[in-house]
Motif scaffolding. Structure first.
Motif, short mmCIF file in Angstrom:
data_model
loop_
_atom_site.label_atom_id
_atom_site.label_comp_id
_atom_site.label_asym_id
_atom_site.label_seq_id
_atom_site.Cartn_x
_atom_site.Cartn_y
_atom_site.Cartn_z
N GLY A 1 0.90 -1.20 0.05
CA GLY A 1 0.12 -0.02 -0.04
C GLY A 1 0.97 1.42 0.04
N GLY A 2 0.19 2.46 -0.41
CA GLY A 2 0.84 3.66 -0.39
C GLY A 2 -0.19 4.53 -1.16
N GLY A 3 0.56 5.92 -1.22
CA GLY A 3 -0.23 6.83 -1.96
C GLY A 3 -0.03 6.49 -3.64
N SER A 4 -0.96 7.23 -4.53
CA SER A 4 -0.80 6.90 -5.92
C SER A 4 0.20 7.39 -6.70
N ASP A 5 0.91 8.18 -5.85
CA ASP A 5 2.23 8.82 -6.52
C ASP A 5 3.49 7.94 -6.21
N LEU A 6 3.15 6.73 -5.57
CA LEU A 6 4.23 5.58 -5.43
C LEU A 6 4.26 4.49 -6.52
N VAL A 7 3.02 4.48 -7.46
CA VAL A 7 2.67 3.47 -8.20
C VAL A 7 4.12 3.42 -9.03
N PHE A 8 4.43 4.59 -9.73
CA PHE A 8 5.81 4.40 -10.49
C PHE A 8 6.51 5.76 -10.04
#
Length: 412
Positions: free
Chosen positions: A243-250
């Motif tokens: 899990g994490g924020g969507s800014d961590l996807v890539f």
């Protein structure tokens, strides 16, 4: 590194259904019903500043998952990191003339206090980047043995092409990756790299920067390898939810997965990749560079009820992008006041299927707004809004109070 203290959480009279989450990798809803302990890794803070509402929304969002699993009868093994040595922290230390260790310790402690106030369940394993260096070194050695690490002027890089599944988590085109990579810590233009997207594994010692001994000389770990090493140490080569924020996807989660999947071939790093939305303020995503941060600690120090902060976060689905406003925070105060009046009656409208309905909607991708609607219906009935002024269950208020705490983390 020590996490924060765990709050007491009441047991509920029913068992919650199994959880299903939206998986970034597949784009669909995926059941997450572990046979043994449920294993969760959520990327932690880089402690160069205080916890803002974007951070809080992420950790409250995944706290809902932790609680939903526990209410479904699962033991939960939760791990989280603290990136307590990294460029933003070192830059802040240089700017303000304070040792980086002092800033990291101060802001990490403030984060603990914020999470305690918001009743976020703590991780079982709370690991700093500095203390994880032996784990990082061991993982890099495995990547070297697999032929996936190489040197550029003393720095070690990871070959993204070594992972056949690279790109399957974010599903970004190469052009999109190249655009995003430099915005989030990458160095695609560095000469000598095999691929512009290759991330740093071990950064050789720079003048005036902290460094540690390693087989490749003194230096410090890269960001992605840090999280991969910590997750693998505490959760295994494959676990349930990253899990994490969507800014961590890539690039972050894509690179973490690449490291682990090369070290443990044929095994996906996480079964589900779940991501929280971004929180804006004054029309733009909260960020240090924009100067538009709303800090949890600042609100707490202004005598703002932490439960009003948490309720404001819960009024938005964890995956949604939304904007923090003072007006909505004020509405949350009014809602809490109304709910407390209903609970203070000592009895209330029949609970009926309230408990089951709340647990059902939370099991379906952590739909907290829908859960709050169910609670509001009970409050309205208890206060006679719908002509149901007569309380018919002496235990109703206690049941709802336990439900709010166990499922939503709201202690009223």
């Amino acid at each position: 590194m020590q996490p924060w203290s765990a709050p007491d959480v009441p047991a509920l009279p029913v068992t919650a259904p199994e959880v299903a989450l939206h998986d970034t990798a597949t784009g669909g809803l995926v059941p997450v019903a572990p046979e043994g302990p449920a294993r969760l890794y959520v990327c932690g803070i880089t402690p160069y500043d205080a916890t803002h509402m974007g951070h809080a929304a992420t950790y409250v969002g995944f706290d809902l998952l932790n609680r939903a699993w526990r209410n479904a009868g699962h033991e939960v093994v939760y791990a989280q990191n603290v990136t307590d040595v990294d460029d933003p922290l070192l830059e802040r230390a240089t700017k303000v003339g304070i040792p980086w260790q002092e800033i990291a310790e101060r802001e990490t402690e403030l984060f603990r206090q914020d999470m305690t106030a918001l009743r976020v369940l703590p991780p079982a394993f709370y690991t700093g980047a500095v203390e994880s260096i032996p784990l990082v070194i061991a993982l890099i050695e495995r990547l070297e043995a697999a032929g996936a690490a190489y040197e550029v002027e003393g720095d070690l890089y990871f070959s993204v092409t070594a992972d056949p599944a690279f790109g399957e988590e974010s599903h970004l085109s190469r052009e999109e990756m190249l655009r995003i990579f430099p915005q989030r810590g990458g160095d695609p233009d560095r000469p000598g790299k095999k691929d512009p997207l290759d991330p740093i594994l071990w950064l050789a010692e720079r003048p005036g920067e902290p460094s540690w001994e390693s087989p490749w000389g003194r230096g410090r770990p890269g960001w992605h390898i840090e999280c991969a090493a910590i997750a693998m140490e505490h959760l295994g080569g494959s676990f349930d939810v990253q899990g994490g924020g969507s800014d961590l996807v890539f690039p972050h989660h894509e690179m973490c997965a690449g490291h682990a999947q090369v070290a443990v071939p044929g095994t996906p790093f996480a079964k589900v990749y779940a991501h929280a939305g971004m929180v804006a303020y004054d029309g733009e995503k909260m960020s240090k560079s924009k100067g538009n941060l709303v800090f949890v600690s600042s609100l707490r120090n202004s005598d703002i009820d932490p439960m009003a902060i948490r309720l404001t976060l819960l009024r938005h689905h964890y995956r949604s992008d939304w904007e923090w406003t003072n007006a909505e925070l004020n509405e949350s105060f009014n809602i809490l006041d109304q709910w407390r009046k209903a609970l203070a009656l000592g009895a209330g409208a029949p609970t009926g299927l309230v408990v089951e309905d709340v647990l059902d909607v939370l099991a379906a991708d952590l739909d907290s707004p829908a859960a709050l609607e169910v609670i509001q219906d009970w409050v309205d009935a208890t206060l006679g809004v719908d002509g149901l002024a007569d309380a018919s269950e002496a235990t109703a208020a206690a049941t709802i109070s336990d439900l709010l705490d166990a499922a939503l983390g709201l202690k009223l």
